[in-house]
Write a protein that holds these residues in place. Structure first.
Motif, PDB file in Angstrom:
ATOM      1  N   THR A  70       1.139   4.583   2.058  1.00 25.63           N
ATOM      2  CA  THR A  70       0.661   5.315   3.242  1.00 25.63           C
ATOM      3  C   THR A  70       0.593   6.809   2.942  1.00 25.63           C
ATOM      4  O   THR A  70       1.532   7.378   2.379  1.00 25.63           O
ATOM      5  CB  THR A  70       1.620   5.091   4.431  1.00 25.63           C
ATOM      6  OG1 THR A  70       1.682   3.704   4.716  1.00 25.63           O
ATOM      7  CG2 THR A  70       1.132   5.820   5.679  1.00 25.63           C
ATOM      8  N   GLU A 114       3.626  12.938  11.403  1.00 29.63           N
ATOM      9  CA  GLU A 114       5.061  12.950  11.173  1.00 29.63           C
ATOM     10  C   GLU A 114       5.671  14.336  10.986  1.00 29.63           C
ATOM     11  O   GLU A 114       5.102  15.169  10.288  1.00 29.63           O
ATOM     12  CB  GLU A 114       5.316  12.205   9.844  1.00 29.63           C
ATOM     13  CG  GLU A 114       5.439  10.732   9.989  1.00 29.63           C
ATOM     14  CD  GLU A 114       6.769  10.388  10.564  1.00 29.63           C
ATOM     15  OE1 GLU A 114       7.719  10.197   9.816  1.00 29.63           O
ATOM     16  OE2 GLU A 114       6.844  10.334  11.807  1.00 29.63           O
ATOM     17  N   HIS A 146       0.846  -1.201   0.000  1.00 27.86           N
ATOM     18  CA  HIS A 146       0.000   0.000   0.000  1.00 27.86           C
ATOM     19  C   HIS A 146       0.876   1.245   0.000  1.00 27.86           C
ATOM     20  O   HIS A 146       2.083   1.153   0.246  1.00 27.86           O
ATOM     21  CB  HIS A 146      -0.894   0.013   1.241  1.00 27.86           C
ATOM     22  CG  HIS A 146      -0.099   0.141   2.512  1.00 27.86           C
ATOM     23  ND1 HIS A 146       0.499  -0.929   3.126  1.00 27.86           N
ATOM     24  CD2 HIS A 146       0.255   1.228   3.240  1.00 27.86           C
ATOM     25  CE1 HIS A 146       1.171  -0.519   4.184  1.00 27.86           C
ATOM     26  NE2 HIS A 146       1.044   0.796   4.276  1.00 27.86           N
TER      27      HIS A 146
HETATM   28  P1  ATP Z   1       5.009  -3.697  11.589  1.00 34.43           P
HETATM   29  O1  ATP Z   1       5.051  -2.428  12.385  1.00 34.43           O
HETATM   30  O2  ATP Z   1       4.487  -4.855  12.352  1.00 34.43           O
HETATM   31  O3  ATP Z   1       6.274  -3.976  10.855  1.00 34.43           O
HETATM   32  P2  ATP Z   1       3.581  -2.147   9.658  1.00 34.43           P
HETATM   33  O4  ATP Z   1       4.679  -1.148   9.791  1.00 34.43           O
HETATM   34  O5  ATP Z   1       3.156  -2.530   8.293  1.00 34.43           O
HETATM   35  O6  ATP Z   1       3.922  -3.471  10.424  1.00 34.43           O
HETATM   36  P3  ATP Z   1       2.150  -0.254  11.205  1.00 34.43           P
HETATM   37  O7  ATP Z   1       3.361  -0.008  12.040  1.00 34.43           O
HETATM   38  O8  ATP Z   1       0.835  -0.291  11.871  1.00 34.43           O
HETATM   39  O9  ATP Z   1       2.293  -1.620  10.413  1.00 34.43           O
HETATM   40  O10 ATP Z   1       2.146   0.856  10.074  1.00 34.43           O
HETATM   41  C1  ATP Z   1       1.075   1.040   9.188  1.00 34.43           C
HETATM   42  C2  ATP Z   1       1.559   1.928   8.064  1.00 34.43           C
HETATM   43  O11 ATP Z   1       1.965   3.195   8.591  1.00 34.43           O
HETATM   44  C3  ATP Z   1       2.779   1.397   7.320  1.00 34.43           C
HETATM   45  O12 ATP Z   1       2.720   1.851   5.992  1.00 34.43           O
HETATM   46  C4  ATP Z   1       3.940   2.041   8.026  1.00 34.43           C
HETATM   47  O13 ATP Z   1       5.059   2.189   7.169  1.00 34.43           O
HETATM   48  C5  ATP Z   1       3.360   3.407   8.374  1.00 34.43           C
HETATM   49  N1  ATP Z   1       3.965   3.905   9.609  1.00 34.43           N
HETATM   50  C6  ATP Z   1       4.076   3.259  10.783  1.00 34.43           C
HETATM   51  N2  ATP Z   1       4.655   4.014  11.717  1.00 34.43           N
HETATM   52  C7  ATP Z   1       4.918   5.183  11.134  1.00 34.43           C
HETATM   53  C8  ATP Z   1       5.507   6.404  11.580  1.00 34.43           C
HETATM   54  N3  ATP Z   1       5.952   6.588  12.812  1.00 34.43           N
HETATM   55  N4  ATP Z   1       5.600   7.402  10.682  1.00 34.43           N
HETATM   56  C9  ATP Z   1       5.163   7.259   9.424  1.00 34.43           C
HETATM   57  N5  ATP Z   1       4.593   6.156   8.943  1.00 34.43           N
HETATM   58  C10 ATP Z   1       4.474   5.127   9.782  1.00 34.43           C
END
Ligand code: ATP
Ligand code: MG
Length: 188
Positions: A39, A113, A37
């Motif tokens: 984000t 962010e 996806h």
């Molecule tokens: P995992 O954390 O288990 O590796 P994930 O990163 O896919 O899995 P989430 O951490 O819930 O799941 O993140 C969901 C989406 O938001 C992803 O596209 C991730 O890259 C983005 N994301 C997560 N944390 C942040 C952050 N602090 N800043 C920007 N984007 C983020």
């Protein structure tokens, strides 16, 4: 509390192209195809009333459909790369939409962010394995010709994320339609 983010879902043919790229990287554990996806805004963990407010804000956004193209691969984390991704060809319309979602998030009290928005589709998260780094660096160096799309984006979504020991599980909670420019009055 619900861990949430807004994102653009990718059409199956684009996910299939990315799966081919991933399949060419044996040293790297890929993001599952169904999880690929783009984000727009990561929202963090929100209580349900705040999510309802956000839903109202997002539903009020009137923005045109997008046409996006993936172009090349990139890494985040230069010395110790931690993320391999497909990058997006520049799209002012995408930046504009993303900025509007960020403003909507701020309005309901979510501070997104600080980093500048860098549109990308994560293909793999790299651990500390040097072989995976090498493999990813090589893939990036050879990715100049990689293009997928253009593809049309007719909506964006609000997703719930459940993370754990295995791959994260995302669920679409709502989707917000972007308007089609076809047939729209040219004076608008
Ligand atoms: P995992 O954390 O288990 O590796 P994930 O990163 O896919 O899995 P989430 O951490 O819930 O799941 O993140 C969901 C989406 O938001 C992803 O596209 C991730 O890259 C983005 N994301 C997560 N944390 C942040 C952050 N602090 N800043 C920007 N984007 C983020
Ligand atoms: Mg994460």
């Amino acid at each position: 509390m619900i861990r949430a983010f807004s994102a653009i879902a990718l059409p199956p043919e684009i996910r299939a192209r990315l799966a081919e790229v991933q399949a060419g990287l044996p040293e790297i554990r890929p993001v599952p195809t169904e999880n690929l996806h783009l984000t727009l805004v990561f929202l963090g963990s929100l209580p349900e009333p705040q999510l309802d407010d956000l839903d109202m804000e997002f539903a009020g956004i009137r923005a045109p459909e997008l046409e996006l193209t993936l172009s090349g691969l990139g890494l985040f984390g230069s010395d110790r790369p931690h993320n391999l991704h497909a990058t997006l060809a520049e799209s002012a319309a995408l930046r504009h939409l993303q900025a509007r979602l960020e403003t909507a998030a701020r309005r309901i009290g979510v501070a997104p962010e600080r980093r500048r928005f860098t549109p990308h589709v994560t293909l793999a998260r790299l651990g500390h394995d040097r072989r995976a780094w090498k493999c990813a660096e090589l893939a990036v160096a050879q990715s100049a010709d990689f293009r997928a799309g253009p593809f049309k984006v007719g909506f964006f979504g609000l997703y719930r994320s459940e993370t754990g020991r295995n791959a994260a599980h995302y669920t679409e909670m709502s989707r917000y339609t972007l308007f089609s420019s076809q047939g729209a009055s040219s004076g608008a």
